[in-house]
Write a protein that holds these residues in place. Sequence first.
Motif, mmCIF file in Angstrom:
data_model
loop_
_atom_site.group_PDB
_atom_site.id
_atom_site.type_symbol
_atom_site.label_atom_id
_atom_site.label_comp_id
_atom_site.label_asym_id
_atom_site.label_seq_id
_atom_site.Cartn_x
_atom_site.Cartn_y
_atom_site.Cartn_z
ATOM 1 N N VAL A 125 15.813 23.795 33.686
ATOM 2 C CA VAL A 125 15.937 25.144 33.133
ATOM 3 C C VAL A 125 15.143 26.029 34.080
ATOM 4 N N VAL A 126 15.856 26.704 34.960
ATOM 5 C CA VAL A 126 15.234 27.341 36.121
ATOM 6 C C VAL A 126 14.974 28.819 35.828
ATOM 7 N N THR A 127 13.752 29.250 36.064
ATOM 8 C CA THR A 127 13.426 30.652 35.862
ATOM 9 C C THR A 127 14.234 31.506 36.844
ATOM 10 N N TYR A 128 14.813 32.620 36.350
ATOM 11 C CA TYR A 128 15.845 33.323 37.120
ATOM 12 C C TYR A 128 15.517 34.779 37.423
ATOM 13 N N TYR B 20 11.463 33.992 39.533
ATOM 14 C CA TYR B 20 12.132 33.150 40.525
ATOM 15 C C TYR B 20 11.374 33.174 41.849
ATOM 16 N N ASN B 21 10.922 34.328 42.262
ATOM 17 C CA ASN B 21 10.207 34.422 43.544
ATOM 18 C C ASN B 21 8.920 33.597 43.520
ATOM 19 N N ALA B 22 8.230 33.587 42.379
ATOM 20 C CA ALA B 22 7.032 32.750 42.257
ATOM 21 C C ALA B 22 7.401 31.280 42.319
ATOM 22 N N TYR B 23 8.468 30.895 41.627
ATOM 23 C CA TYR B 23 8.974 29.508 41.638
ATOM 24 C C TYR B 23 9.332 29.086 43.065
#
Length: 494
Positions: free
Chosen positions: A68-71, A76-79
Amino acid sequence: MHLIDPKAHTRRAFLRRSGQLAMAGSALPFALNLAAIGEAAAQAAPGDDYKALVCVFLFGGNDYANTVVTYDDPSYNAYSAIRGGGAGQTAGGVALAKADLAPTLLSPSTALADGRQYALHPSMTALAGLFNTDAKMAVQLNVGPLVVPLTRAQYNSGNKKLYPVPPKLFSHNDQQSTWQSSSPEGSTVGWGGNIGDLVLTQNSNSLFTCMSVSGNAVFLSGDTALQYQVSTGGAVKIGSVTGGNVYGSSSVKAAMAQLVQQARGHALENEYNKVTKRAVDAEGAITSAIGGAYAFGAYPATTFPDTGLGRQLAMVARLIRGRATLGTKRQVFFVSMGGFDLHDNLIANQPGLMKQLSDGMTAFYREMVVQGMGDKVTAFTASDFGRTLASNGDGSDHGWGGHHFVVGGAVKGKQIYGTPQVVSINNDSKLAGYDGHVGQGRLIPSTSVDQYGATLASWFGVPAGDLENILPNLRNFGGNVNGINYPKNIGFMV
């Protein structure tokens, strides 16, 4: 009845369970599945009612951050920065490209606060459709074993009396057991089995209350209910009794069948034969219920993927279809996948696992709809633990909290439940994101397994007064603690 609360497990209960198993002897291990006979607390249910829970366990510890990917752009940039992504939100290291996530972007009916967004792994298009279009799938963020709500400072304090933590965190075997039973490796009673204890008397044949298509699992072991194991091809046979001829002779087979099932004068021999006869009768009931010989693909009506999980869920579907033959109104099932311990090759190996999970769970839900059972069967995921947000170079390491899925017609779908975590591996207590993890992005769960299980059990029909016996840490939750809401019922079921 002694439920999962460790204080309630007496020597008498242990001896009674041991005695049931000892009667089976060593020659018929299959008989270990046949001792699910005894008293249980009854629940009121309509005569034509049926419900089932299906636990889909992901062995090895699934990587939450690429599932479940932060979008949303800031998250997202932090991920991407933490996981080694490329310039311009492209793939790199163990980070997925943002453009690849667009087809699986989740569109919850209630938008998350602060513009937070999530997408599923690009291989999970089927489950994304079940969320966005069918509204029959919910996402539960950051679930994991907790004894009490915890902050990072409390975790680091070392004061285990005031701030107890689950035992043996980050250990595969122990956390698999803790997820399934609230206790580390060696536990003999699981919360799925304790749910089974409460419904045995609703089933005319209680043997088939708790069923595994994935071998032995403590999740299905209750105080009275013991799991009945089947394979993806059906019930396990006692070859010399129900198989082909013995030594090429039908006469030898007939004599063997009579020898191991007939009444005997010696008490132990007689009990041994009674257990064998139950095994034979149970195998016959299962074979009848699933419609005879099993040719994969011929049934169910919905095409299941020809994968390990697909075959297991297809067998669960056949067993549910045969519920009248089995005499069951309440059942708890266990299926599983392995291969999630991706310390390396995360980018190479996780896509296939995610597709198998997505396609299998979606096909199972579609088949339940075909059977008219869509709102009576709920499937949910579980795993050893989540993993680190930080990359170890080619994968991720053992973590704690992780994200999970709940699928079914009775699910309040198209919703994301729980508390979105700050995307961070920050270790400076003065900066945002410090308090959500215990290092390297190992999430401190913001939803306990007890809350997750209690929500499922309540839908299944477990009375509120029994929930804390089945899920003993539930008594420590309810209300807002440390700025996070910990409701005893999360609300993802109707």
